[in-house]
Scaffold this active site. Sequence first.
Site, PDB file in Angstrom:
ATOM      1  N   CYS A 226      -8.076  -8.865   5.468  1.00 34.04           N
ATOM      2  CA  CYS A 226      -6.886  -9.726   5.679  1.00 34.04           C
ATOM      3  C   CYS A 226      -5.962  -9.145   6.752  1.00 34.04           C
ATOM      4  CB  CYS A 226      -6.103  -9.932   4.386  1.00 34.04           C
ATOM      5  SG  CYS A 226      -7.019 -10.834   3.166  1.00 34.04           S
TER       6      CYS A 226
ATOM      7  N   LYS B   2      -1.798  -2.942  -7.544  1.00 35.48           N
ATOM      8  CA  LYS B   2      -2.226  -1.825  -6.693  1.00 35.48           C
ATOM      9  C   LYS B   2      -1.655  -0.498  -7.200  1.00 35.48           C
ATOM     10  CE  LYS B   2      -2.677  -4.816  -2.677  1.00 35.48           C
ATOM     11  NZ  LYS B   2      -4.114  -5.019  -2.451  1.00 35.48           N
TER      12      LYS B   2
ATOM     13  N   GLN C 251       0.823  -1.213   0.000  1.00 36.52           N
ATOM     14  CA  GLN C 251       0.000   0.000   0.000  1.00 36.52           C
ATOM     15  C   GLN C 251       0.854   1.260   0.000  1.00 36.52           C
ATOM     16  OE1 GLN C 251      -3.267  -0.061  -0.246  1.00 36.52           O
ATOM     17  NE2 GLN C 251      -3.602  -2.240   0.101  1.00 36.52           N
TER      18      GLN C 251
END
Length: 397
Positions: A355, A217, A194
């Site tokens: 998760c 991502k 991220q």
Amino acid sequence: MALRDQFPILQREVNGYPLVYLDNAATTQKPQVVIDAMNAYYSESNANVHRAVHTLAGEATEGYESCRTKLKQRFNASKAIITSGTTEAINLVAHAWGRANLQKGDAILLTEMEHHSDIVPWQMLAEERGIELRYVPVTQHFTLDMEAFTHALDGAKLVCVVHTSNVLGVRNPLEEIIEASHKVGAKVLIDAAQGVPHSTVDFTAFGADFMAFSAHKMCGPTGIGALLVQPDAFEEMQPFMGGGDMIETVTIEGSTYQTNEHKFEAGTPRIAEAIGWSAALDWMNTFDLDAEHARLIEIAAWVAQELRSMGITVYGRHGEHDAAVVSFLHPTINSEDMAHLLDARGYAVRTGHHCAQPLLTRLGISGTVRASFYIYNTRKEAEGFVQEMKEITEKFA
Ligand code: PLP
């Protein structure tokens, strides 16, 4: 062409409303150039890489290796191993470095903020080898307890930490963690799944020993990611998967291995995906990521404040360097119901444990609704989302 117009999927409608895609922390959408690059590979250059001398094999090899070259350039890294994603990259460290360098009684330091992909591989290795796992707690301010980190660091051989939480958007004090870990001789693995979509990282200057992330991502394809490794840590890694392409010679008596990244890329690799990621990496250079990040975090902070003013609990702090992720829980409307109500108006958000069950346990909840923003999201979409949340709250709460 405007950045947003380069994403064909953003033209579609969902349930009769324009799609407002706010599930970017799960995966981002792909610009046309990425789709075109992958189509062109399959329709014009499809061949296996590295071995044959024919023209198509040369084009495929060049396309595949261009992804590695661009990764090294973008992140200033000397070693970039191509994997199937963050998950495989972390498992690779556990197998290739962990098994060769960790023994019974050694300690690995993790945090409660980790994604399951940075917990489960270590639990498996710990069970196999008799390794101790320690976890840095998360405070009520949604940050790592750095005092506890300092205490737990003593004697650790490896520190594994998430760059930016996929639930909270909080960016951890990585520079401080890397410096303190190296002082006690521990290696550091950063789960940057991220982190790197929102900021560029100079891996050599950053100094972490391993950094894992996924293409999907950051506008690239699914099924591909990378593990960046510093040269000394690379030398300490033993091959994990055996097979074609990772060897130098094979005889009946035994085999010798490649000495570069191919040593960890056994078998036919993800060629189309690498070509798609290569196009995505080029495309990411066409705009100012830092400026986009500043715009998005301002939007996320505003959305968080609006939700709080409706009596909704928001998890995260939305600071300058955090990711534009807004995790929240409505006091009376169940998360799944909320996501369905939003989907009925075209808003795509995620619900569940993301998760990261140990983090949610620490927060005393079992899941959140998560709206996550990326470069193609607009202020107008955020305003529409807030308005929709107001209407849902007024109608159903
Ligand atoms: N780590 C973090 C922080 C993530 O957000 C994710 C994906 O959501 C992963 C690891 C796993 O990434 P992948 O499924 O692409 O391997």
